[in-house]
Design an enzyme around this catalytic site. Structure first.
Site: not given
Length: 157
Positions: A116, A132
């Protein structure tokens, strides 16, 4: 003909996976500590290794998460090919969710975590990635397709 109809929209998944893979590869060049401002006061880049699912749920349960993602991916593929006449909105949503899930699944197998790197500066919110975003947008499109758009069709019939 049904198989061909089921494949319509594959380019959405391909584009999401390529964009996610490229941005994640670039994210590995970010320093392990600190953040770089991308849009000052709004969005910054911060490298985070996520060992769980959304919001860190099921952290450290990679086998469970991988199995769950594989089952969900199989269901999405089933729906794409079993119901090729669903609306373009619903099908785009399915392709987006599938692509995001598969790209994050690749991370789990390749690195043991999901990479991330996008973080809002103005609110407290978990760090995320393009996969995401694809999953959230895809779920939104599915919700739109089955509520608002289906409601319009049933009124028109």
């Amino acid at each position: 003909m049904r198989f061909r109809n089921g494949c319509r929209g594959w380019w959405i998944a391909a584009a999401v996976i390529v964009a996610d893979r490229v941005t994640k590869a670039l994210s590995f060049s970010l320093p392990e500590r600190g953040a770089r401002q991308l849009v000052p006061g709004i969005l910054q880049l911060r490298r985070v290794e996520n060992y769980g699912a959304a919001f860190g749920l099921f952290s450290g349960r990679m086998i469970f998460l991988a199995a769950l993602i594989l089952v969900i991916s199989a269901l999405l593929i089933f729906f794409l090919f079993r119901f090729p006449d669903w609306s373009k909105t619903a099908r785009a949503g399915l392709w987006l969710v599938l692509a995001g899930g598969l790209s994050n699944l690749y991370d789990r197998f390749a690195y043991g975590f999901v990479a991330d790197f996008l973080e809002f500066s103005f609110i407290k919110f978990p760090v995320f990635n393009l996969a995401d975003i694809a999953i959230v947008v895809g779920c939104g499109l599915l919700l739109l397709a089955v509520t608002v758009l289906d409601g319009r069709r049933s009124r028109d019939a």
